[in-house]
Design a protein around this motif. Structure first.
Motif, mmCIF file in Angstrom:
data_model
loop_
_atom_site.group_PDB
_atom_site.id
_atom_site.type_symbol
_atom_site.label_atom_id
_atom_site.label_comp_id
_atom_site.label_asym_id
_atom_site.label_seq_id
_atom_site.Cartn_x
_atom_site.Cartn_y
_atom_site.Cartn_z
ATOM 1 N N ASP A 182 0.619 -1.340 -0.212
ATOM 2 C CA ASP A 182 0.082 0.123 -0.163
ATOM 3 C C ASP A 182 0.791 1.069 0.003
ATOM 4 O O ASP A 182 0.733 2.267 0.435
ATOM 5 C CB ASP A 182 -0.785 -0.085 1.238
ATOM 6 N N ILE A 183 1.914 1.082 -0.840
ATOM 7 C CA ILE A 183 2.743 2.500 -1.060
ATOM 8 C C ILE A 183 2.897 2.553 -2.448
ATOM 9 O O ILE A 183 3.184 1.692 -3.251
ATOM 10 C CB ILE A 183 4.169 2.070 -0.155
ATOM 11 N N TYR A 184 2.583 3.833 -2.797
ATOM 12 C CA TYR A 184 2.571 4.034 -4.213
ATOM 13 C C TYR A 184 3.481 5.131 -4.661
ATOM 14 O O TYR A 184 3.761 6.088 -3.796
ATOM 15 C CB TYR A 184 1.290 4.737 -4.691
ATOM 16 N N SER A 230 3.451 7.986 -1.777
ATOM 17 C CA SER A 230 2.097 7.794 -0.673
ATOM 18 C C SER A 230 2.009 6.495 -0.184
ATOM 19 O O SER A 230 2.210 5.540 -0.913
ATOM 20 C CB SER A 230 1.076 8.574 -1.461
ATOM 21 N N GLN A 231 1.723 6.556 1.110
ATOM 22 C CA GLN A 231 1.243 5.246 1.638
ATOM 23 C C GLN A 231 0.039 5.251 2.588
ATOM 24 O O GLN A 231 -0.282 6.543 2.950
ATOM 25 C CB GLN A 231 2.260 4.626 2.881
ATOM 26 N N THR A 232 -0.616 4.313 2.421
ATOM 27 C CA THR A 232 -2.097 4.276 3.069
ATOM 28 C C THR A 232 -2.205 3.559 4.312
ATOM 29 O O THR A 232 -3.293 3.328 4.750
ATOM 30 C CB THR A 232 -3.177 3.877 2.075
ATOM 31 N N MET A 233 -0.976 3.257 4.797
ATOM 32 C CA MET A 233 -1.088 2.348 6.189
ATOM 33 C C MET A 233 -0.999 3.105 7.591
ATOM 34 O O MET A 233 -0.835 2.331 8.648
ATOM 35 C CB MET A 233 0.371 1.427 5.945
ATOM 36 N N GLY A 234 -0.443 4.351 7.347
ATOM 37 C CA GLY A 234 -0.674 5.114 8.678
ATOM 38 C C GLY A 234 0.839 4.987 9.305
ATOM 39 O O GLY A 234 0.818 5.305 10.334
ATOM 40 N N HIS A 235 1.832 4.607 8.419
ATOM 41 C CA HIS A 235 3.026 4.289 8.973
ATOM 42 C C HIS A 235 3.828 5.698 9.152
ATOM 43 O O HIS A 235 3.758 6.611 8.595
ATOM 44 C CB HIS A 235 4.025 3.663 7.786
ATOM 45 N N ASP A 236 4.606 5.769 10.596
ATOM 46 C CA ASP A 236 5.120 6.955 10.785
ATOM 47 C C ASP A 236 6.430 7.173 10.189
ATOM 48 O O ASP A 236 6.953 8.278 9.699
ATOM 49 C CB ASP A 236 5.323 7.105 12.534
ATOM 50 N N LYS A 237 7.186 5.991 9.984
ATOM 51 C CA LYS A 237 8.467 6.055 9.197
ATOM 52 C C LYS A 237 8.436 5.884 7.904
ATOM 53 O O LYS A 237 7.732 5.179 7.124
ATOM 54 C CB LYS A 237 9.515 5.156 9.942
ATOM 55 N N MET A 238 9.274 6.754 7.141
ATOM 56 C CA MET A 238 9.251 6.642 5.785
ATOM 57 C C MET A 238 10.776 6.844 5.044
ATOM 58 O O MET A 238 11.627 7.603 5.859
ATOM 59 C CB MET A 238 8.238 7.599 5.153
ATOM 60 N N TYR A 239 11.207 6.362 4.248
ATOM 61 C CA TYR A 239 12.496 6.371 3.565
ATOM 62 C C TYR A 239 12.593 6.545 2.265
ATOM 63 O O TYR A 239 11.609 6.191 1.487
ATOM 64 C CB TYR A 239 13.101 5.044 4.139
ATOM 65 N N ILE A 260 4.939 16.709 5.184
ATOM 66 C CA ILE A 260 3.861 17.720 5.715
ATOM 67 C C ILE A 260 2.759 16.882 6.119
ATOM 68 O O ILE A 260 1.923 17.080 7.049
ATOM 69 C CB ILE A 260 3.501 18.633 4.608
ATOM 70 N N ARG A 261 2.344 15.867 5.407
ATOM 71 C CA ARG A 261 1.558 14.838 5.753
ATOM 72 C C ARG A 261 1.841 13.614 5.987
ATOM 73 O O ARG A 261 2.909 13.105 5.573
ATOM 74 C CB ARG A 261 0.298 14.689 4.714
ATOM 75 N N THR A 262 1.425 12.576 6.946
ATOM 76 C CA THR A 262 1.907 11.399 7.367
ATOM 77 C C THR A 262 1.880 10.456 6.178
ATOM 78 O O THR A 262 3.135 9.924 6.042
ATOM 79 C CB THR A 262 1.121 10.631 8.656
ATOM 80 N N GLU A 263 0.929 10.472 5.286
ATOM 81 C CA GLU A 263 0.913 9.515 4.226
ATOM 82 C C GLU A 263 1.889 10.102 2.977
ATOM 83 O O GLU A 263 1.899 9.172 2.218
ATOM 84 C CB GLU A 263 -0.491 9.368 3.811
#
Lengths: 112, 111
Positions: A3-5, A24-33, A69-72
């Motif tokens: 669920d990451i696009y 963008s991710q729809t899983m509500g994950h806090d960490k992104m890389y 700016i946004r979690t997703e």
């Protein structure tokens, strides 16, 4: 399915242009890389974020910048593309205390 | 100390063979060890993972062997198939709960 696009999947652009790679991710994950990877080769961490308004540079020096700016949403921007930026860019996310990363399918960037 | 070493860089086996990919680490604070599989044009996908208090984990044809004292772990693929041809990455989770990746192994399984 992940669920990451990432968009676009492929991009050919001229030297000096400004580009933004979307993730963008729809899983509500806090960490992104963000990782940079030449085909089938080593993954190089270029940016990461632990949450909104948090961004850090990774191990590989990069001329790109990121924002959160946004979690997703975790876009990566190149202000002035150069041929040396030609590579695959992979976005990933994980939850706090997570047991792995979920990766997008990547953006293959070619700078001519 | 944050590095994860991986070998071999590339590997070719015949169908039905048992490819083995090895990884080693120095940081004893690493606490979780996943393997990822990446096909061309795709991002890496989580394949199998192990905790350091377990010596072996098997899921289908994929097995992880873990040697805590030697700080080494390996992936074995039983009865390998051409569809297993991919790049494999080992990884380790650090104290910040981020993952450090090995440099990858390109596996080719010949029909």
């Amino acid at each position: 399915e992940a669920d990451i696009y990432q968009t676009p999947r492929y991009l050919v652009i001229g030297t000096g242009k400004k580009i933004t790679l979307e993730c963008s991710q729809t899983m509500g994950h806090d960490k992104m890389y963000w990782y940079q990877q030449d085909p089938g080769m080593e993954l190089h961490l270029i940016h990461y974020s632990y949450g909104v308004n948090s961004t850090e540079k990774g191990d590989l020096s990069s001329e790109s910048t990121v924002s959160r700016i946004r979690t997703e949403h975790f876009p990566l921007t190149l202000e002035s593309a150069r041929p040396s930026h030609t590579s695959q860019y992979l976005c990933a996310s994980s939850e706090q205390g997570g047991y792995g990363y979920t990766f997008g399918s990547g953006t293959r960037l070619t700078v001519v | 100390q944050q590095q994860v070493k991986q070998s071999p860089q590339s590997l070719i086996v015949q169908k039905g063979g048992i490819p083995i990919i090895n990884c080693a680490y120095e940081n004893t604070a690493f606490d979780y060890f996943p393997w990822y599989q990446q096909f061309p044009g795709k991002g890496p996908a989580l394949l199998i993972a192990i905790r350091p208090d377990v010596s072996e984990k098997k899921e289908g044809r994929f097995t992880i062997s873990f040697n805590k004292s030697a700080k080494q772990f390996s992936l074995h693929i039983m009865d390998s198939q051409p569809g297993d041809s991919a790049t494999y990455f080992c990884a380790a989770r650090d104290y910040g709960q981020n993952f450090v990746f090995g440099p990858g192994t390109r596996l080719s399984v010949l029909p």
